[in-house]
Design an enzyme around this catalytic site. Sequence first.
Site, mmCIF file in Angstrom:
data_model
loop_
_atom_site.group_PDB
_atom_site.id
_atom_site.type_symbol
_atom_site.label_atom_id
_atom_site.label_comp_id
_atom_site.label_asym_id
_atom_site.label_seq_id
_atom_site.Cartn_x
_atom_site.Cartn_y
_atom_site.Cartn_z
ATOM 1 N N GLU A 1 -4.014 -12.079 -7.554
ATOM 2 C CA GLU A 1 -3.655 -11.499 -6.317
ATOM 3 C C GLU A 1 -4.133 -12.508 -4.802
ATOM 4 O O GLU A 1 -4.033 -11.953 -3.697
ATOM 5 C CB GLU A 1 -4.686 -10.054 -5.858
ATOM 6 C CG GLU A 1 -3.843 -8.999 -6.068
ATOM 7 C CD GLU A 1 -3.165 -8.627 -7.236
ATOM 8 O OE1 GLU A 1 -4.080 -9.024 -8.387
ATOM 9 O OE2 GLU A 1 -2.308 -7.755 -7.535
ATOM 10 N N TYR B 1 -6.607 -14.339 -4.368
ATOM 11 C CA TYR B 1 -8.005 -14.608 -3.961
ATOM 12 C C TYR B 1 -8.512 -16.004 -4.568
ATOM 13 O O TYR B 1 -7.824 -16.689 -5.041
ATOM 14 C CB TYR B 1 -8.912 -13.440 -4.545
ATOM 15 C CG TYR B 1 -8.609 -12.068 -3.797
ATOM 16 C CD1 TYR B 1 -8.737 -11.919 -2.306
ATOM 17 C CD2 TYR B 1 -8.126 -10.950 -4.498
ATOM 18 C CE1 TYR B 1 -8.329 -10.698 -1.683
ATOM 19 C CE2 TYR B 1 -7.694 -9.792 -3.941
ATOM 20 C CZ TYR B 1 -7.933 -9.472 -2.668
ATOM 21 O OH TYR B 1 -7.662 -8.443 -1.982
ATOM 22 N N ARG C 1 -9.604 -10.823 -14.667
ATOM 23 C CA ARG C 1 -8.023 -10.324 -14.336
ATOM 24 C C ARG C 1 -7.242 -11.577 -13.875
ATOM 25 O O ARG C 1 -7.615 -12.391 -12.911
ATOM 26 C CB ARG C 1 -8.079 -9.588 -13.189
ATOM 27 C CG ARG C 1 -7.192 -8.872 -12.725
ATOM 28 C CD ARG C 1 -7.108 -7.712 -11.908
ATOM 29 N NE ARG C 1 -5.740 -7.142 -11.553
ATOM 30 C CZ ARG C 1 -5.558 -6.135 -10.640
ATOM 31 N NH1 ARG C 1 -6.735 -5.815 -9.818
ATOM 32 N NH2 ARG C 1 -4.342 -5.667 -10.592
ATOM 33 N N HIS D 1 -1.249 -11.369 -2.458
ATOM 34 C CA HIS D 1 -1.126 -10.444 -1.122
ATOM 35 C C HIS D 1 -0.202 -10.892 -0.069
ATOM 36 O O HIS D 1 0.339 -10.150 0.775
ATOM 37 C CB HIS D 1 -2.403 -10.166 -0.326
ATOM 38 C CG HIS D 1 -3.238 -9.241 -1.047
ATOM 39 N ND1 HIS D 1 -2.898 -7.981 -1.849
ATOM 40 C CD2 HIS D 1 -4.651 -9.120 -1.445
ATOM 41 C CE1 HIS D 1 -3.992 -7.333 -2.523
ATOM 42 N NE2 HIS D 1 -4.809 -8.208 -2.458
ATOM 43 N N GLN E 1 0.211 5.459 2.065
ATOM 44 C CA GLN E 1 -0.390 5.931 3.238
ATOM 45 C C GLN E 1 -1.783 6.222 3.652
ATOM 46 O O GLN E 1 -2.219 5.777 4.680
ATOM 47 C CB GLN E 1 0.507 7.463 3.640
ATOM 48 C CG GLN E 1 1.600 7.115 4.565
ATOM 49 C CD GLN E 1 2.377 8.392 4.577
ATOM 50 O OE1 GLN E 1 3.110 8.872 3.778
ATOM 51 N NE2 GLN E 1 2.289 9.100 5.670
ATOM 52 N N TRP F 1 7.016 -3.090 6.230
ATOM 53 C CA TRP F 1 7.963 -4.641 5.892
ATOM 54 C C TRP F 1 8.876 -4.318 4.841
ATOM 55 O O TRP F 1 9.944 -5.313 5.114
ATOM 56 C CB TRP F 1 6.810 -5.859 5.548
ATOM 57 C CG TRP F 1 6.179 -5.710 4.445
ATOM 58 C CD1 TRP F 1 5.161 -4.956 4.152
ATOM 59 C CD2 TRP F 1 6.773 -6.338 3.277
ATOM 60 N NE1 TRP F 1 4.771 -5.156 2.710
ATOM 61 C CE2 TRP F 1 5.755 -6.094 2.200
ATOM 62 C CE3 TRP F 1 7.711 -7.156 2.745
ATOM 63 C CZ2 TRP F 1 5.689 -6.505 0.848
ATOM 64 C CZ3 TRP F 1 7.770 -7.747 1.504
ATOM 65 C CH2 TRP F 1 7.038 -7.261 0.392
ATOM 66 N N GLY G 1 3.439 21.339 10.468
ATOM 67 C CA GLY G 1 4.199 21.116 11.595
ATOM 68 C C GLY G 1 4.113 22.222 12.510
ATOM 69 O O GLY G 1 4.498 21.968 13.896
#
Length: 686
Positions: free
Chosen positions: A180, A182, A230, A268, A355, A592, A663
Amino acid sequence: MSGTDPHSRLISIAMTTYPHLLSPLKIGRATVPNRMVMGAMHTRLETLDRPHERLAAFYAARARGEIGLILTGGYSPVPEGVMDEGGLVLNHRDQLAEHRLITSAVKNAGGQIVLQILHAGRYAKVAECVSPSPGKARINVFPPRPLSTAEVWSTIESFAITSALAQEAGYAGVEIMGSEGYLINEFTAAITNQRDDEFGGSFEGRIRFPIEIVREVRARVNPEFMVIYRISSIDLMEGGMTGREIAEFARQVEQAGADMINTGVGWHESSVPTIAASVPRAAWGDAVRNIKQAVSIPVMASNRINAPEVAEQLIATGSADLVSMARPLLADPDFAKKTRLGKADEINTCIACNQACLDRIFTDRIATCLVNPRAGREIEFDDGLSNRPRRVAVIGGGPAGMAFAVNAAQRGHQVTLFEAGQELGGQLNMARQVPGKNEFNEMLRYFRVSLQRAGSVVRLNTRITPAELAEGHFDEIVIATGVSPRTPEIPGINHPKVLSYVDVLTKRVQVGQRVAIIGAGGIGFDVAEFLVGDAQESLSTTAFMSAWGVDTSIKSPGGLAPAASHPPRRTIHMFQRKSESLGKNLGKSTGWILKAKLRKAGVAMTGGATYDAIDDVGLHYTVNGERRVAEVDHVILCAGQNSNRELYDALQQRGVTTHLIGGADVATELDALRAIDQATRLAVSF
Ligand code: NAP
Ligand code: SF4
């Protein structure tokens, strides 16, 4: 237990449906009971009060749910390697008591937990961040300081110290985070490693840092203690490793003493999506298989594995031995147990929306889950049966109504859900039409099955009246009547070429070739994607890889290739009145992607617009004092919503007490996250 009772029958069906997934596996000298692993997930629970109590409850819930192995979120071995200010570090015996709270809670719940060691390198959001060579990551404001050779050796030692501490704290092993983008990954990729000492230069030099770490860690812990590495299975960065180098690296990781290899995908800062809903399920299986074929220790697949059948397929076809699922275990702590009991249709599936988990983490908030508001808040929710069962009417079968009904029925209330339409789902039925949002179908399946199993009565095509509700058949009335699209006041708004997003997403009309969209919130962007996007890209791995420029053979360094492009299906022009850039408030980890897709499809975007009129020609508007016209076949309104409150108001007038959620309560920027959270909290308060 009889072999023919329904419970045993379901278990034996599960055993034949998921024979690989449900079988035990030896990892080094340890054994895990099944092939389902909870992947490492940063929650930021450490920033709250009682952090270790919260973490212990969070992991114990997953252990009770029979997950084969749990990996913690990353702990840095040194202060400069933390994810952000105040981030997690394990480097001293004084910290062991806190960790024992976690390890004993997991053991008592019947599970095993492994500590992930993560040095964030140049991704650490701290001024002291370090790296192999100079060069700031584009996703960090802090420029890193390159490590001296002596500091590299002492960092290797710090990984070994943290591993020994993890063993003392009662963890079953460590995972060394090497993917990732790092620190370790920064050493292995030529693009971030220009060192000329023994830790740079050739391939052997670049992989020396992780190999020394694995060797040193192995030497410092018991043989029973799992050492997991990993690896980055595909870097998705120019100047990353080739597939052949990755396979050779994996072989050397095995020789250095690792018991298992877990896989990561991309960095990332890669410009290819790796875990969003627009990535097909199990898309990275080939990259994992490349490693699996190179080593003899178990290999674990990760990323976009959110259903037992997907996991079973990856193992059965020889791509991997186990699967790592991080977000799916936020969504449903009982994932593994439901799979074993033959109740996979009751799994609350992670819809890969990001989210409530990643988007919160990236904006310095605490992770939870859109479909499971209890995630990370285990000590806050009272999940027993209600001591005062009541008759409850719920009006509205959207996310708020369904979430309330399921949770209330599970607490022992007698729930009747009234829905005026012919199907449950509300706004979800529109969301699931959008390319890349097909996972919403799983959310609907979960609610349908759970409503039925919890014993709720669902009455579709039923518009219950205020008079009927006022008759006193119910002790509680919950109004979840949702929202209606807002119609802005623009001259010509009733022109036949004006459509609502509802007309479009419910496919009631054939939309023309040239389109203007008024409103650029989440729904405006969804409608644009619906009109120009390719549904196949999120369903077919081949289509996805070709659209995003991924070389699945990983012959090129980093696995990148030129992206395919096709003429757009339509000409689209999006508008908003605000002068800021369009899509500014879309999710941090997914916005994005959507913007990149629409840019590629040539979608025009105009902010700071005033709408003058709509006529046979199209949409007349003014921007920067200049009058212009967008000549279009259709103008689609995505201008937000208003609450549907007629029923609520009528009951108020009759003096009937009600609860208002979703809502119907607040329409502004309503989303499923807020609706489900509010509904669940109300249900557990009954
Ligand atoms: P929204 O996010 O509130 O956006 C409404 C849009 O309409 C804004 O662009 C606004 O921009 C415009 N608008 C508002 N009043 C207007 C008026 N009177 N005349 C003309 N334009 C007007 O609402 P939404 O797009 O309907 O989305 C509803 C909710 O669902 C949001 O919370 C959204 O986050 C969520 N959602 C999220 C996603 C996602 O990707 N995560 C996808 C779909 C929906 P101006 O005021 O600048 O014109
Ligand atoms: Fe999955 Fe969305 Fe929940 Fe995150 S918030 S775990 S992506 S369902």
